[in-house]
Design a protein around this motif. Structure first.
Motif, PDB file in Angstrom:
ATOM      1  N   ASN A   1      13.927   4.813   5.935  1.00  0.00           N
ATOM      2  CA  ASN A   1      14.959   3.894   5.466  1.00  0.00           C
ATOM      3  C   ASN A   1      14.470   2.475   5.267  1.00  0.00           C
ATOM      4  N   ALA A   2      13.199   2.330   5.001  1.00  0.00           N
ATOM      5  CA  ALA A   2      12.650   1.026   4.645  1.00  0.00           C
ATOM      6  C   ALA A   2      12.009   1.182   3.272  1.00  0.00           C
ATOM      7  N   LEU A   3      12.750   0.800   2.246  1.00  0.00           N
ATOM      8  CA  LEU A   3      12.317   1.028   0.873  1.00  0.00           C
ATOM      9  C   LEU A   3      12.003  -0.292   0.183  1.00  0.00           C
ATOM     10  N   GLY A   4      11.072  -0.249  -0.745  1.00  0.00           N
ATOM     11  CA  GLY A   4      10.726  -1.454  -1.473  1.00  0.00           C
ATOM     12  C   GLY A   4      10.450  -1.183  -2.937  1.00  0.00           C
ATOM     13  N   LEU A   5      10.746  -2.182  -3.742  1.00  0.00           N
ATOM     14  CA  LEU A   5      10.395  -2.148  -5.169  1.00  0.00           C
ATOM     15  C   LEU A   5       9.862  -3.540  -5.499  1.00  0.00           C
ATOM     16  N   TYR A   6       8.587  -3.612  -5.801  1.00  0.00           N
ATOM     17  CA  TYR A   6       7.956  -4.896  -6.106  1.00  0.00           C
ATOM     18  C   TYR A   6       7.553  -4.880  -7.585  1.00  0.00           C
ATOM     19  N   LEU A   7       7.855  -5.951  -8.289  1.00  0.00           N
ATOM     20  CA  LEU A   7       7.518  -6.035  -9.710  1.00  0.00           C
ATOM     21  C   LEU A   7       6.798  -7.347  -9.999  1.00  0.00           C
ATOM     22  N   GLN A   8       5.741  -7.252 -10.772  1.00  0.00           N
ATOM     23  CA  GLN A   8       5.043  -8.470 -11.182  1.00  0.00           C
ATOM     24  C   GLN A   8       5.709  -8.992 -12.440  1.00  0.00           C
ATOM     25  N   VAL A   9       6.373 -10.131 -12.291  1.00  0.00           N
ATOM     26  CA  VAL A   9       7.104 -10.731 -13.407  1.00  0.00           C
ATOM     27  C   VAL A   9       6.367 -11.999 -13.813  1.00  0.00           C
ATOM     28  N   PRO A  10       6.701 -12.599 -14.931  1.00  0.00           N
ATOM     29  CA  PRO A  10       5.979 -13.807 -15.347  1.00  0.00           C
ATOM     30  C   PRO A  10       6.000 -14.886 -14.254  1.00  0.00           C
ATOM     31  N   GLY A  11       4.851 -15.276 -13.808  1.00  0.00           N
ATOM     32  CA  GLY A  11       4.753 -16.355 -12.829  1.00  0.00           C
ATOM     33  C   GLY A  11       4.894 -15.938 -11.382  1.00  0.00           C
ATOM     34  N   GLY A  12       5.113 -14.661 -11.111  1.00  0.00           N
ATOM     35  CA  GLY A  12       5.272 -14.299  -9.711  1.00  0.00           C
ATOM     36  C   GLY A  12       5.645 -12.851  -9.496  1.00  0.00           C
ATOM     37  N   TRP A  13       6.259 -12.618  -8.352  1.00  0.00           N
ATOM     38  CA  TRP A  13       6.641 -11.268  -7.948  1.00  0.00           C
ATOM     39  C   TRP A  13       8.108 -11.226  -7.567  1.00  0.00           C
ATOM     40  N   LEU A  14       8.788 -10.227  -8.101  1.00  0.00           N
ATOM     41  CA  LEU A  14      10.155  -9.929  -7.696  1.00  0.00           C
ATOM     42  C   LEU A  14      10.076  -8.811  -6.664  1.00  0.00           C
TER      43      LEU A  14
ATOM     44  N   GLY B   1       4.866  -2.571 -11.440  1.00  0.00           N
ATOM     45  CA  GLY B   1       4.931  -2.819 -10.006  1.00  0.00           C
ATOM     46  C   GLY B   1       4.783  -1.550  -9.212  1.00  0.00           C
ATOM     47  N   CYS B   2       5.376  -1.546  -8.036  1.00  0.00           N
ATOM     48  CA  CYS B   2       5.267  -0.383  -7.165  1.00  0.00           C
ATOM     49  C   CYS B   2       6.604  -0.141  -6.477  1.00  0.00           C
ATOM     50  N   ILE B   3       6.806   1.100  -6.104  1.00  0.00           N
ATOM     51  CA  ILE B   3       8.074   1.493  -5.502  1.00  0.00           C
ATOM     52  C   ILE B   3       7.797   2.566  -4.464  1.00  0.00           C
ATOM     53  N   GLY B   4       8.584   2.577  -3.414  1.00  0.00           N
ATOM     54  CA  GLY B   4       8.422   3.631  -2.420  1.00  0.00           C
ATOM     55  C   GLY B   4       8.831   3.168  -1.040  1.00  0.00           C
ATOM     56  N   ARG B   5       8.426   3.971  -0.066  1.00  0.00           N
ATOM     57  CA  ARG B   5       8.674   3.600   1.316  1.00  0.00           C
ATOM     58  C   ARG B   5       7.723   2.486   1.714  1.00  0.00           C
ATOM     59  N   LEU B   6       8.258   1.495   2.382  1.00  0.00           N
ATOM     60  CA  LEU B   6       7.397   0.400   2.841  1.00  0.00           C
ATOM     61  C   LEU B   6       6.476   0.870   3.954  1.00  0.00           C
ATOM     62  N   THR B   7       6.881   1.883   4.650  1.00  0.00           N
ATOM     63  CA  THR B   7       6.041   2.474   5.664  1.00  0.00           C
ATOM     64  C   THR B   7       6.217   3.987   5.599  1.00  0.00           C
ATOM     65  N   PRO B   8       5.140   4.727   5.765  1.00  0.00           N
ATOM     66  CA  PRO B   8       5.253   6.176   5.631  1.00  0.00           C
ATOM     67  C   PRO B   8       6.094   6.810   6.723  1.00  0.00           C
ATOM     68  N   THR B   9       6.278   6.121   7.825  1.00  0.00           N
ATOM     69  CA  THR B   9       6.975   6.752   8.948  1.00  0.00           C
ATOM     70  C   THR B   9       8.451   6.385   9.029  1.00  0.00           C
ATOM     71  N   THR B  10       8.875   5.464   8.212  1.00  0.00           N
ATOM     72  CA  THR B  10      10.268   5.024   8.294  1.00  0.00           C
ATOM     73  C   THR B  10      10.959   5.289   6.967  1.00  0.00           C
TER      74      THR B  10
ATOM     75  N   ALA C   1       0.833  -1.195   0.000  1.00  0.00           N
ATOM     76  CA  ALA C   1       0.000   0.000   0.000  1.00  0.00           C
ATOM     77  C   ALA C   1       0.873   1.251   0.000  1.00  0.00           C
ATOM     78  N   GLY C   2       0.469   2.215  -0.774  1.00  0.00           N
ATOM     79  CA  GLY C   2       1.178   3.482  -0.780  1.00  0.00           C
ATOM     80  C   GLY C   2       2.318   3.557  -1.766  1.00  0.00           C
ATOM     81  N   GLY C   3       2.630   2.449  -2.422  1.00  0.00           N
ATOM     82  CA  GLY C   3       3.711   2.460  -3.387  1.00  0.00           C
ATOM     83  C   GLY C   3       3.293   3.169  -4.674  1.00  0.00           C
ATOM     84  N   ALA C   4       4.239   3.867  -5.279  1.00  0.00           N
ATOM     85  CA  ALA C   4       3.970   4.530  -6.551  1.00  0.00           C
ATOM     86  C   ALA C   4       4.129   3.520  -7.690  1.00  0.00           C
ATOM     87  N   SER C   5       3.327   3.678  -8.710  1.00  0.00           N
ATOM     88  CA  SER C   5       3.429   2.769  -9.852  1.00  0.00           C
ATOM     89  C   SER C   5       4.780   2.936 -10.539  1.00  0.00           C
ATOM     90  N   VAL C   6       5.286   1.831 -11.002  1.00  0.00           N
ATOM     91  CA  VAL C   6       6.584   1.879 -11.653  1.00  0.00           C
ATOM     92  C   VAL C   6       6.621   0.791 -12.729  1.00  0.00           C
TER      93      VAL C   6
END
Lengths: 170, 331
Positions: B277-290, B266-275, B254-259
């Motif tokens: 230094n907790a960053l994430g980049l999730y991508l939907q790849v064939p057969g799953g998620w990176l 997928g989505c990219i951004g802070r994994l939590t709005p309050t922290t 939740a809260g990730g920007a489209s990328v």
């Protein structure tokens, strides 16, 4: 009861239990999500048992204790602190936070026993049935866990009255 | 000294922080026989709002990053398993992982799933285990017991090498302690220790990796659902972690920007709005998620994107296309 009815009526209760069990909101959601997905696939059989909610709750416990959940190396931190802190309750607040931190450090099995005993208000026999172990094992785990938490031996634990009180306030 | 009432209050406080709803995406498994009813992929959105950001905030916010003098990351860990399973036995390896403190393995014999942890020498205190019933594992001493740190009523712990212990447990409730003991001893006996065991294999290859982290954990799950492979890198501080995983299940946070990276959405951004230094980049790849997660590392979203752009993904459903952990890293 249809699966959808069950989820709508019980998902909040299941999530609260999973949160107490795991101490980690993300893990709690994952566990409940996975369990409900599996329950959906065999709902006909689950709905036919005497206490489907107890069955699903047991699935949650098993999922939490399962090796699948220990695969992740990112451990739950469970450093949640109580909300609505007031100045004159600072000591209570600090003690609550300390207790939560100690709970997080318990082995999962011991923590599960305590969650079932003190959150769900189950008897040791019910816990043993849920975990598929002996009552003596439950008591041993509870004893070790309470010692680690530096909790006075419970003596005459009146878990059922606690459960009734808590259910009434939900 | 605390009281049991304090324990109850702590559990109630935790429960009050539970997510409000759970999102279910339900689908029937693949039909096992042709004459079964056709697959129906039913998506039941029991609730669509997932408070993942809030959940992660609760998880991560209290952590403090311990800034200090510049340090080096820990020594990288070899991703080679130190054992194989005797192919003449009925046991199969479903997955496992390698870390500095030992190795995990998940083993199945057709209906029973066993979990095993092999501790490195000196990392396991056998005192509790030694109160159990002695067992023999290929001539090595072992004990059948109920370890407080392990799952289930029954475990065996055995000394597979001098001062190095392994523990086997099972998810299954056995009718008797003897049945559990026999099954666990059999699993332990099926292991063959070797310096030339297989490497952890993962379904991705990384072309660009920051130099301030070292590989400290790798895991694969090829025989279970969800299939996945994971490499975790650690920085100088114990808090600093870069985790890269490709799994057959996943979702955006939740809260990730489209990328879009390498044509994957997928989505990219802070994994939590309050922290921050907790960053994430999730991508939907064939057969799953990176998923790429950086915790407490001094990385930017651009850094995560650069890592993602350098990653080549294998077919999750074809473990033969996966990469050995050493070839999965940039050279």
């Amino acid at each position: 009861m249809t699966f959808t009815d069950y989820v709508q009526d019980n998902q909040r209760t299941l999530l609260r239990f999973a949160m107490a069990l795991t101490g980690d909101a993300r893990l709690a959601e994952d566990v409940v999500q996975d369990v409900l997905a599996r329950a959906f696939q065999r709902w006909d059989r689950i709905a036919a048992v005497d206490r489907p909610h107890a069955y699903v709750r047991r699935m949650i416990v098993n999922e939490y204790l399962s090796w699948r959940r220990r695969w992740s190396r990112v451990q739950p931190f469970a450093d949640i602190e109580p909300d609505e802190v007031q100045a004159d309750h600072a000591t209570e607040h600090a003690e609550r936070a300390t207790m939560i931190a100690r709970l997080a450090r318990l082995p999962r099995k011991q923590r599960t026993v305590l969650a079932l005993r003190f959150y769900e208000g189950m008897s040791d026999a019910e816990i043993a049935e849920t975990l598929g172990c002996k009552v003596g094992t439950v008591r041993g785990d509870a004893s070790r866990a309470l010692a680690a938490l530096r909790v006075d031996p419970p003596g005459d634990v009146d878990v059922h009255s606690h459960l009734i009180t808590r259910e009434a306030t939900r | 000294m605390s009281t049991t009432q304090d324990v109850r209050a702590a559990f109630d406080t935790l429960a009050d922080h539970a997510p409000s709803e759970v999102h279910l995406l339900l689908a029937d498994p693949q039909p096992r026989r042709r004459n079964l009813r056709p697959v129906f992929a039913t998506a039941i959105a029991v609730a669509t709002v997932i408070a993942l950001a809030a959940a992660l905030a609760a998880v991560l916010a209290p952590r403090r990053h311990h800034a200090g003098p510049a340090q080096s990351p820990p020594a990288p860990v070899s991703m080679r398993f130190s054992f194989t399973i005797d192919p003449s036995t009925r046991y199969k390896l479903l997955g496992g992982g390698v870390a500095a403190d030992g190795q995990d393995a998940f083993i199945k014999d057709g209906h029973t799933t066993m979990s095993m942890h092999l501790y490195r020498a000196g990392a396991f205190d056998p005192a509790e285990a030694m109160r159990g019933t002695p067992v023999d594992v290929n001539g090595h001493r072992g004990y059948f017991t109920d370890l407080s740190t392990y799952i289930g009523d029954h475990n065996i712990a055995w000394e597979y090498a001098p001062n190095a212990w392994g523990v086997v447990g099972t998810d299954t409730t056995y009718a008797s302690g003897d049945a559990a003991k026999n099954a666990e001893v059999e699993v332990a006996q099926s292991l063959r220790f070797t310096q030339h065991g297989p490497l952890v294999r993962v379904p991705f290859q990384i072309g660009n990796l920051p130099s301030d982290v070292a590989l400290t954990y790798g895991a694969e799950a090829t025989g279970i659902s969800p299939r996945r492979g994971q490499l975790t890198f650690s920085g100088a501080s114990p808090d600093e972690m870069l985790k890269i995983e490709l799994s057959s299940s996943g979702k955006c946070f939740a809260g990730g920007a489209s990328v879009i990276v390498n044509s994957y959405r997928g989505c990219i951004g802070r994994l939590t709005p309050t922290t921050p230094n907790a960053l994430g980049l999730y991508l939907q790849v064939p057969g799953g998620w990176l998923t790429i997660e950086a915790l407490w590392l001094p990385y930017s979203l651009a850094d995560l994107r650069a890592i993602a752009e350098s990653i080549t993904v294998a077919r999750l459903d074809q473990p033969g296309t996966w990469f050995d952990a050493d070839t999965a890293l940039p050279h």
